[in-house]
Design an enzyme around this catalytic site. Structure first.
Site, short mmCIF file in Angstrom:
data_model
loop_
_atom_site.label_atom_id
_atom_site.label_comp_id
_atom_site.label_asym_id
_atom_site.label_seq_id
_atom_site.Cartn_x
_atom_site.Cartn_y
_atom_site.Cartn_z
N SER A 68 0.70 -1.19 -0.06
CA SER A 68 0.07 0.05 0.07
C SER A 68 0.94 1.26 0.10
O SER A 68 1.82 1.27 -0.80
CB SER A 68 -1.00 -0.13 1.12
N ASP A 124 -9.33 -6.05 -4.22
CA ASP A 124 -9.06 -4.60 -3.52
C ASP A 124 -10.24 -3.72 -4.10
O ASP A 124 -10.03 -3.36 -5.17
CB ASP A 124 -7.68 -4.34 -3.82
N HIS A 183 -8.29 -4.84 0.15
CA HIS A 183 -6.99 -4.37 0.14
C HIS A 183 -6.22 -5.02 1.33
O HIS A 183 -5.16 -5.17 1.19
CB HIS A 183 -7.21 -2.61 0.62
#
Lengths: 411, 411
Positions: free
Chosen positions: B193, B358, B391
């Site tokens: 991320s 995600d 995610h």
């Protein structure tokens, strides 16, 4: 990028009377004027349906219920050529046509409703109705009974004392309207997003009356828990705003900041990166914005969403938004028993039409609904809307589905 | 549903010291104990790197910079077996191991960092560093310099007077740390991320030093405008909370309500309907909740996210979250010129590893980055993480990518 521009314009307007727009789009109004100049249902008028009282499925009675509606086309003698249109979360019954020749905007589904269009008003009598607790409570073209209405028992606005209303309640009030209009069969019930919830609920509540359900950008057969949580997040900024005051802000400062933040959130959930890239990219809002040194520096995508949120916040009612969100959270065709039990009761055929780029009502919701309905022996058409406009493609890009819709409606 | 439980536990904890958890999961702690009992890097210690001053790319100088870091494994004599790990938005440098034998949680990527694991600490010297303006400013296991730090010029917390910091600034400070540790080559830089942003930025900033970039659940090569808007929406509830007070809340009531709403939003964006269905479904929070009659009635998914949000709000710093969000918004490898110009400068090979479910860093971001990098002649591996954890699969489900990661790292 006409599509992108129209999306944000849609997000930024209410029921046609609002002219301002976000910053992302340039002066391409004429492109839309050309689109909108094609023949349609012409001038339309908001009408008002009243009920002395209505008792919710939660068992609370609301007195002096009023909802607005519009009709396009003519009901036949048998009363069986009617199509009911149910609107989306922040929409109204203004589905087609214009209120005045000077209106630059038409109703939201004008591309598919009108003489010779997919929902052909030369053949069908189209009725479009406002919901209870409609978000546009302050808009003169939305007629609704909700938390902003005067409680006849107190002479003051209900605020958060208004009863909880559900999708089934919206449908029950519509049923009374439809009966009053002399309609005996609904050739179809159609709607986008929250309108799809109402359309499916209609088929469950009144299976003998509903021959077809066209569920566009649908939630499926219930609000998924992820959607329930998304709606919770929409509600949060309003309730964080001190001006909300537990819902008692009528006659005082409305929670405009919180509502604007909520609307910004709704807009973003309804859009898609494809749109954001085309409309704004990574441009700063102002050439002078010093993005590395001034924390107040903004990207154009931020100021655009913020401005549209603020514009709309002036016209919408915060409590009504909370009630509408609650209605969506509570949506499930499984009032008692299972989804399958409820689905088995549906008699009409069903069209599920998700948008491939939808990040709010994921295409997966429609796929799962199709699967469940088919497993229950129901006839299901499944058609995907193409585009990068996200959820709003169910409004802005609906024109592409004209022939699929016409086929579903006419056969 | 062990995966779902661990996701919400991850969302609900900070750096291992926090034990409480949301309501969705039952008493399956032992499942994780078994997982965590496998040999790993063992006990680890937070260390502190200091710089007398650091000047941001925006030209502002920060004095007395301190950031925390952890190391696992041993640097070789040539100083070329180091792997740098960069953390995610709300993470810290606690990537592997435990601080105490009584810790029930390990570092977030313990599944892939350790002796014999994908990032093999028998072979590599792993360094994991805290960012500037780390969100966990109040956590004793995160060491950071940011808006919650004391400004040496005034003796008071910076608040919103702290300079804007960017992903490149995070990287520049890490470069000073890496130099101080005697590292001459980075065999790889890896991160999930926001960590992927740092990893890619490293390859652009110091191309001769970075041999491999493993970008997990990546944003791509810049923050997409849709992501910029999402980050704006994360920031909004904090700034709506009157207790935020323009950032001057130190020593007074912190904006806990706004921060909790922000964290609820972040969690939902990081999750996926598949998780929400498995973990909570449409269950009411309490059997007594009268969903049709009490507006305060809640679904379990709502109370779960709210409780986790409130728990974490007690431990995080709101201003630091705003600064970290701003850093992410500003992320683009194209400091001057185009993305292509910047991409051409990268010398190491790149692994892009999105999670298929995600909804925050869409797999499309990784696909587009792969396309652009390949068009610039770069060597790119592309591997998708499977799952319905959204995610957070880049954290919770990273174990599945062990062999793909090992192959990328070791060849």
């Amino acid at each position: 990028m006409p599509a992108a521009e129209k999306i944000i314009r849609q997000a930024g307007r209410s029921t046609g009377r609002h002219r301002r727009q976000g910053e992302c789009m340039g002066g391409k109004d004429n492109i839309f004027e050309v689109l909108q100049a094609q023949d349609g249902v012409g001038l339309v008028e908001k009408q008002v349906f009243t009920m002395p009282s209505y008792t919710t499925i939660g068992g609370k009675t609301i007195r002096d219920v009023r909802i607005g509606y519009e009709t396009y086309g003519t009901l036949n003698a048998r009363g069986d050529n009617a199509i009911l249109i149910a609107h989306y979360f922040s929409g109204t019954s203004h589905a087609a046509g214009r209120y005045a020749t000077t209106d630059t905007e038409t109703g939201y589904w004008d591309a598919i409703i009108g003489p010779g269009k997919a929902i052909d008003t030369d053949r069908y009598f189209v009725v479009s109705a406002d919901t209870l607790a409609n978000v546009n409570a302050g808009d003169r073209n939305a007629v609704t009974t909700g938390p902003a209405s005067i409680d006849p028992d107190t002479g003051k606005p209900y605020g958060m004392r208004f009863p909880i209303v559900t999708i089934r309640d919206f449908v029950n009030v519509q049923k009374a309207l439809v009966d009053a209009l002399g309609i005996r069969k609904l050739h179809a019930v159609a709607g986008p997003s929250m309108g799809s919830m109402q359309a499916i609920e209609w088929a469950v509540a009144f299976p003998d009356m509903v021959e077809r359900v066209a569920a566009v950008i649908p939630a499926g057969l219930e609000a998924d828990p992820y959607l329930v949580a998304t709606l919770n997040i929409w509600m949060a900024p309003i309730m964080l705003d001190p001006d909300w005051n537990q819902g008692d802000y009528y006659g005082a400062q409305a929670p405009v900041k919180g509502l604007a933040a909520t609307l910004k959130n709704i807009m973003l959930n309804g859009l898609h990166p494809g749109w954001a890239n085309a409309a704004c990219g990574r441009k700063p809002a102002l050439a002078a914005d010093d993005m590395l040194r001034d924390f107040g520096g903004r990207f154009l995508i931020e100021t655009t969403l913020e401005q549209v949120g603020l514009m709309r916040a002036d016209m919408l009612d915060a409590n009504s938004l909370l009630y509408t969100a609650k209605a969506c959270q509570l949506f499930s065709i499984a009032h008692q028993g299972t989804l399958q039990d409820a689905a088995r009761g549906i008699k009409g055929k069903v069209l599920l039409m998700p948008a491939v780029s939808d990040l709010l009502m994921l295409p997966d919701y429609a796929r799962k609904a199709a699967e469940l309905l088919r497993a229950c022996g129901k006839q299901v058409d499944y058609v995907e809307l193409q585009g990068v406009g996200g959820h709003f493609d169910g409004l802005q890009a609906i024109g592409q589905a004209g022939s699929a819709l016409r086929h579903f409606i006419d056969t």
